[in-house]
Design a protein around this motif. Structure first.
Motif, PDB file in Angstrom:
ATOM      1  N   TYR A 207      38.749  17.683 -10.589  1.00 14.29           N
ATOM      2  CA  TYR A 207      40.073  17.598  -9.988  1.00 14.29           C
ATOM      3  C   TYR A 207      41.172  17.466 -11.038  1.00 14.29           C
ATOM      4  N   SER A 208      40.825  16.998 -12.227  1.00 10.47           N
ATOM      5  CA  SER A 208      41.850  16.895 -13.260  1.00 10.47           C
ATOM      6  C   SER A 208      42.363  18.261 -13.673  1.00 10.47           C
ATOM      7  N   GLU A 209      41.557  19.306 -13.463  1.00  8.31           N
ATOM      8  CA  GLU A 209      41.995  20.653 -13.812  1.00  8.31           C
ATOM      9  C   GLU A 209      42.891  21.248 -12.737  1.00  8.31           C
ATOM     10  N   ILE A 210      42.495  21.082 -11.456  1.00  7.84           N
ATOM     11  CA  ILE A 210      43.272  21.713 -10.394  1.00  7.84           C
ATOM     12  C   ILE A 210      44.430  20.843  -9.949  1.00  7.84           C
ATOM     13  N   PHE A 211      44.443  19.582 -10.341  1.00  2.98           N
ATOM     14  CA  PHE A 211      45.443  18.670  -9.816  1.00  2.98           C
ATOM     15  C   PHE A 211      45.909  17.719 -10.907  1.00  2.98           C
ATOM     16  N   PRO A 212      46.422  18.239 -12.037  1.00  2.99           N
ATOM     17  CA  PRO A 212      46.745  17.381 -13.166  1.00  2.99           C
ATOM     18  C   PRO A 212      47.919  16.451 -12.907  1.00  2.99           C
ATOM     19  N   HIS A 213      48.861  16.849 -12.051  1.00  7.85           N
ATOM     20  CA  HIS A 213      49.959  16.001 -11.647  1.00  7.85           C
ATOM     21  C   HIS A 213      50.066  16.056 -10.132  1.00  7.85           C
ATOM     22  N   SER A 214      50.741  15.089  -9.573  1.00 10.59           N
ATOM     23  CA  SER A 214      50.831  15.045  -8.125  1.00 10.59           C
ATOM     24  C   SER A 214      51.506  16.281  -7.571  1.00 10.59           C
ATOM     25  N   SER A 215      52.479  16.827  -8.278  1.00 10.57           N
ATOM     26  CA  SER A 215      53.178  17.991  -7.771  1.00 10.57           C
ATOM     27  C   SER A 215      52.468  19.272  -8.146  1.00 10.57           C
ATOM     28  N   GLY A 216      51.384  19.163  -8.892  1.00  7.69           N
ATOM     29  CA  GLY A 216      50.609  20.341  -9.231  1.00  7.69           C
ATOM     30  C   GLY A 216      51.095  21.047 -10.468  1.00  7.69           C
ATOM     31  N   HIS A 217      52.097  20.519 -11.193  1.00  9.43           N
ATOM     32  CA  HIS A 217      52.567  21.171 -12.407  1.00  9.43           C
ATOM     33  C   HIS A 217      51.523  21.073 -13.505  1.00  9.43           C
ATOM     34  N   ARG A 218      51.502  22.046 -14.373  1.00 14.90           N
ATOM     35  CA  ARG A 218      50.815  21.860 -15.636  1.00 14.90           C
ATOM     36  C   ARG A 218      51.630  20.843 -16.425  1.00 14.90           C
ATOM     37  N   VAL A 219      51.128  20.442 -17.556  1.00 11.92           N
ATOM     38  CA  VAL A 219      51.830  19.425 -18.330  1.00 11.92           C
ATOM     39  C   VAL A 219      53.224  19.933 -18.664  1.00 11.92           C
ATOM     40  N   THR A 220      54.233  19.170 -18.290  1.00 12.18           N
ATOM     41  CA  THR A 220      55.601  19.626 -18.455  1.00 12.18           C
ATOM     42  C   THR A 220      56.211  19.206 -19.788  1.00 12.18           C
ATOM     43  N   LYS A 221      55.467  18.500 -20.610  1.00 11.69           N
ATOM     44  CA  LYS A 221      55.888  18.135 -21.945  1.00 11.69           C
ATOM     45  C   LYS A 221      54.629  17.863 -22.736  1.00 11.69           C
ATOM     46  N   PRO A 222      54.720  17.766 -24.047  1.00  8.43           N
ATOM     47  CA  PRO A 222      53.505  17.506 -24.815  1.00  8.43           C
ATOM     48  C   PRO A 222      52.741  16.321 -24.241  1.00  8.43           C
ATOM     49  N   ALA A 223      51.445  16.483 -24.158  1.00  9.39           N
ATOM     50  CA  ALA A 223      50.627  15.470 -23.492  1.00  9.39           C
ATOM     51  C   ALA A 223      50.775  14.099 -24.144  1.00  9.39           C
ATOM     52  N   GLU A 224      50.900  14.096 -25.471  1.00  9.10           N
ATOM     53  CA  GLU A 224      51.029  12.811 -26.148  1.00  9.10           C
ATOM     54  C   GLU A 224      52.315  12.097 -25.742  1.00  9.10           C
ATOM     55  N   ARG A 225      53.400  12.854 -25.529  1.00  9.19           N
ATOM     56  CA  ARG A 225      54.652  12.222 -25.112  1.00  9.19           C
ATOM     57  C   ARG A 225      54.509  11.628 -23.716  1.00  9.19           C
ATOM     58  N   ALA A 226      53.773  12.326 -22.850  1.00 10.69           N
ATOM     59  CA  ALA A 226      53.568  11.817 -21.499  1.00 10.69           C
ATOM     60  C   ALA A 226      52.833  10.481 -21.534  1.00 10.69           C
ATOM     61  N   MET A 227      51.789  10.405 -22.376  1.00  7.38           N
ATOM     62  CA  MET A 227      51.052   9.148 -22.480  1.00  7.38           C
ATOM     63  C   MET A 227      51.920   8.067 -23.103  1.00  7.38           C
ATOM     64  N   ALA A 228      52.738   8.453 -24.097  1.00  7.40           N
ATOM     65  CA  ALA A 228      53.606   7.474 -24.751  1.00  7.40           C
ATOM     66  C   ALA A 228      54.642   6.928 -23.783  1.00  7.40           C
ATOM     67  N   SER A 229      55.155   7.778 -22.886  1.00  6.70           N
ATOM     68  CA  SER A 229      56.171   7.320 -21.945  1.00  6.70           C
ATOM     69  C   SER A 229      55.610   6.259 -21.008  1.00  6.70           C
ATOM     70  N   ASP A 230      54.319   6.326 -20.714  1.00  4.20           N
ATOM     71  CA  ASP A 230      53.711   5.301 -19.878  1.00  4.20           C
ATOM     72  C   ASP A 230      53.700   3.937 -20.569  1.00  4.20           C
ATOM     73  N   LEU A 231      53.668   3.945 -21.893  1.00 15.74           N
ATOM     74  CA  LEU A 231      53.622   2.700 -22.659  1.00 15.74           C
ATOM     75  C   LEU A 231      55.010   2.156 -22.979  1.00 15.74           C
ATOM     76  N   HIS A 232      56.055   2.814 -22.504  1.00 16.52           N
ATOM     77  CA  HIS A 232      57.418   2.448 -22.866  1.00 16.52           C
ATOM     78  C   HIS A 232      57.674   0.955 -22.635  1.00 16.52           C
ATOM     79  N   LYS A 233      57.947   0.236 -23.714  1.00 15.13           N
ATOM     80  CA  LYS A 233      58.249  -1.194 -23.704  1.00 15.13           C
ATOM     81  C   LYS A 233      57.133  -2.023 -23.088  1.00 15.13           C
TER      82      LYS A 233
END
Length: 745
Positions: free
Chosen positions: A3-29
């Motif tokens: 399911y991680s392949e067919i459903f990577p985001h809730s809206s179904g988008h492929r990664v909309t920014k570099p994957a590392e930035r997405a993970m980093a944004s989750d750690l913000h502060k």
């Protein structure tokens, strides 16, 4: 199915920014620091007999470190008395470590030799590492040194071998260096299901995602609450933060852990990091060439630490041969099986004997791209060795707050009220063990320390397990559009019964709706549910909850101020049905148009301050009674009529009074105040009950001849619109399948 392949985001988008930035944004502060290194060691690796692994002994390699087994206390050198030159960061590291010590720890330091830093006879063991001309050439010298100082651990260069079971944006994760316990059973260099920790290297300071405080007072931490520990505005730093977060996430998801550790090496400096589901705690950067004893002490203590201190869940073990055979028969093949002890009593129907702890066998969980932080829910089909049944096990970290009742307590209320279309509940419990006690996060505790830089508000998470008898399939596996709408309305019926029983779900989303064995929809994941009575209490208001993509426009547009009510959940059901229809029912939208519609309707958000703001695409669709880009559901034409009818009812939530009403001046081009008041009074009561939406569903499903019977779910093609990077907290995993989603708490 992955399911991680067919459903990577809730809206179904492929990664909309570099994957590392997405993970980093989750750690913000949510990274707490800088903690002094010696404080880090003393807090997380207390040196007492109970926490030592019996078969490992302290390292005594000649020429590497002083004899760590000697009973003679190791005297600490004062930073003032140092004769060799020391950098400012090194002085700050030692100064801060003294400041962090409690009076008790200071008083006992002279009598506990193993609790003090093991100092080197020479400062040259890591010289080859810092002198390497490239990052890649730093790995082997570091590994060879660590093998000598900590022979109880296995250090492996994994930079050229990724783990195919753990991928980010299609790329296998491969840390620079990983650490294993002896005889770990690893099958490759990078094996996140068995590694102990990862070590990431960066050649220069631009790769350090953290920055130590600049201003220091007499005790070492003046104005730190006003300073940021995160390095802002540096892409390389953001990528590093995302890398190490992805590695910690994969390790925690593939294993059963309460926390884990990692090391970040940047040039000639290093940081130690502890990760849990609330965030991370990082040390100040220290010069491991000038102060090698800090790294030596860390690896030695880790090698001697018990499994619980290292972060392993002691209620989980590898399955026995008998348990593996039973699991293979009922669950299918897997490379590894675990036996989990769950404190849900089982009464043998024949002997009437009650067994207080059940043993469940599960296959090794598969990693899907999601954040380490928050509830980190994993859903697993398990074989109960007691009852000999297949059951569903939900392993999660619940918010430990009076505002959120444990999910098991909610299920008891729902089952007592005989609410329809919910999963059958067996039992639930908080997780604890004899050594660690209760499993709970610690990062939020250190975020309040005076030495900690500015962070977000953090909550305490507690490990929780829940067992269900019902095993369902994801809603997006529907066999026809008729079943899709029928399943959604089944869950609305269940939601209605729960509301009558005094419970509001507060997290209606795609991942929380299943199709049960009988083909009916099931509403699951009641862990964010709340009492209707509490919602109506004056002055009682919880933080915003729910899944971003399916939260009501009112919730997203009025961040932090909107009071969650029934109408918000009813609107969420509409957004869920819209998402499923757009993503899996044939229509006339081109891939580019579909991608932009998904982004504008479900994902778009802004960052004006503490809370993200969004929902404007949803509001616009409701106000115009149509999608911004109108799909033509040719195979299921009733969908073309259903969504405008649903949108029309919610207009009353967003339509402002006519301008003339505000100024009390008649305006013939707008409805009069009386007309507006009459219209509003007629529609608002509809949103205070389920009756209208249940009747609408009943009517649309009654036209059986107009529904096709063979238009099963088929993913509609789309292309990524790659909008500007934006922040959302992403830590929500479905209980039954890996679906990346977002929520606020």
């Amino acid at each position: 199915m992955d399911y991680s392949e067919i459903f990577p985001h809730s809206s179904g988008h492929r990664v909309t920014k570099p994957a590392e930035r997405a993970m980093a944004s989750d750690l913000h502060k949510k990274v707490v620091g800088p903690m002094a290194v010696e404080t880090f060691l003393d807090k997380f690796f207390p040196k007492d007999a109970d926490n030592l692994t019996p078969h490992l002994s302290p390292v005594t390699s000649v020429g590497i470190v002083e004899n760590a087994t000697t009973s003679k206390p190791i005297k600490r050198r004062s930073p003032i008395a140092q004769t060799s030159p020391r950098s400012f960061a090194s002085r700050l590291s030692l100064h801060s470590s003294i400041s962090h010590m409690s009076p008790r720890s200071s008083a006992t330091s002279s009598s506990a030799s193993l609790r003090r830093s093991t100092k080197p006879q020479g400062r040259h063991q890591f010289d080859d590492v810092s002198a390497a001309p490239t990052e890649a050439l730093m790995y082997e010298p570091f590994i060879q040194t660590c093998k000598r100082i900590a022979p109880g651990l296995e250090f492996v260069n994994s930079s050229g071998s990724g783990d195919p079971e753990c991928q980010l944006s299609g790329d296998a994760l491969k840390p620079d260096v990983v650490v294993y316990a002896p005889h770990s059973g690893r099958t490759r260099d990078s094996d996140f299901s068995r590694l102990e920790m990862h070590i990431e290297f960066k050649y220069n300071s631009f790769g350090d995602p953290f920055q130590d405080p600049v201003f220091v007072d007499a005790v070492g931490f003046a104005n730190r609450r006003l300073q940021s520990f995160e390095k802002v505005g540096c892409e390389m730093a953001a990528d590093t933060c995302g890398q190490i977060a992805a590695y910690a996430s994969a390790q925690m998801y593939r294993q059963f852990r309460t926390h884990c550790f990692s090391v970040l090496v940047v040039g000639n400096r290093a940081r130690l990091i502890r990760w849990d589901h609330a965030g991370a705690v990082a040390t100040i950067a220290f010069n491991y060439v000038l102060e090698p004893h800090l790294l030596v002490n860390f690896f030695q203590r880790y090698a001697q630490a018990s499994d619980a201190v290292r972060g392993k869940d002691r209620t989980v073990r590898d399955a026995t041969p008998e348990e593996r055979r039973a699991a293979e028969e009922h669950l299918g093949p897997s490379d590894r099986y675990f036996a989990i002890e769950v404190a849900v009593p089982f009464t043998d129907p024949e002997t009437k004997e009650t067994i207080p702890v059940r043993t469940l066998v599960v296959a090794a969980p598969r990693y899907s791209t999601h954040s380490l932080l928050g509830r980190s829910t994993r859903g697993m089909v398990a074989f109960d060795m007691m009852s000999k049944w297949k059951v569903f096990l939900k392993d999660t970290w619940r918010i430990d707050s009076p505002d959120f009742a444990p999910e098991g307590e909610t299920y008891k209320i729902l089952q007592a009220a005989k609410v329809k279309n919910i999963a059958k509940f067996i039992g639930a419990c908080d997780v604890s063990d004899t050594e660690s006690g209760e499993h709970a996060t610690l990062t939020q505790v250190y975020a309040r320390m005076p030495w900690a830089c500015k962070t977000q508000d953090m909550v305490r998470y507690r490990h929780y397990r829940l067992m269900l008898e019902t095993i369902g399939e994801p809603i997006w596996t529907f066999k026809s559009s008729y079943q899709l709408i029928s399943a959604v309305w089944d869950t609305i019926e269940g939601h209605s019964g729960a509301y009558e029983a005094g419970i509001l779900h507060c997290d209606v989303s795609v991942g929380n709706i299943l199709i049960g064995p009988d083909g009916r929809g099931l509403l699951i994941d009641w862990d964010l549910a709340t009492s209707v009575a509490e919602l109506n209490m004056p002055g009682r208001r919880r933080e915003r909850t729910g899944t971003w993509q399916f939260s009501s426009a009112a919730m997203l547009m009025n961040s932090g101020t909107h009071h969650h009510v029934l109408a918000d959940d009813l609107e969420s059901f509409v957004h869920v049905a819209a998402w499923l229809a757009l993503r899996y029912c044939p229509h006339g939208l081109a891939p580019e148009s579909l991608s932009m519609l998904l982004y504008e309707y479900f994902d778009r958000c802004t960052q004006p301050g503490k809370h993200d703001i969004g929902g404007y695409g949803k509001e616009a669709a409701i106000m115009r009674r149509a999608f911004a880009r109108e799909p033509d559901f040719k195979q299921s034409p009733l969908l073309n009529e259903l969504f405008p009818a649903l949108f029309s009812t919610f207009v009353v939530r967003y339509k402002l009074p006519p301008f003339s009403l505000t100024l009390m001046i008649p305006d013939p081009t707008m409805e009069t105040p009386e007309e507006y008041k009459s219209w509003r009074e007629a529609l608002l009561p509809r949103l205070e009950s389920h009756e209208w939406i249940l009747e609408m569903g009943k009517e649309v499903l009654s036209y059986t001849d107009a529904w096709p019977l063979d238009d099963r779910a088929e993913e509609q093609p789309f292309v990524s619109s790659k909008p500007k990077a934006q922040k959302r907290e992403s830590d929500r995993e479905s209980a039954y399948h890996p679906v990346k989603r977002s929520r606020y708490h």
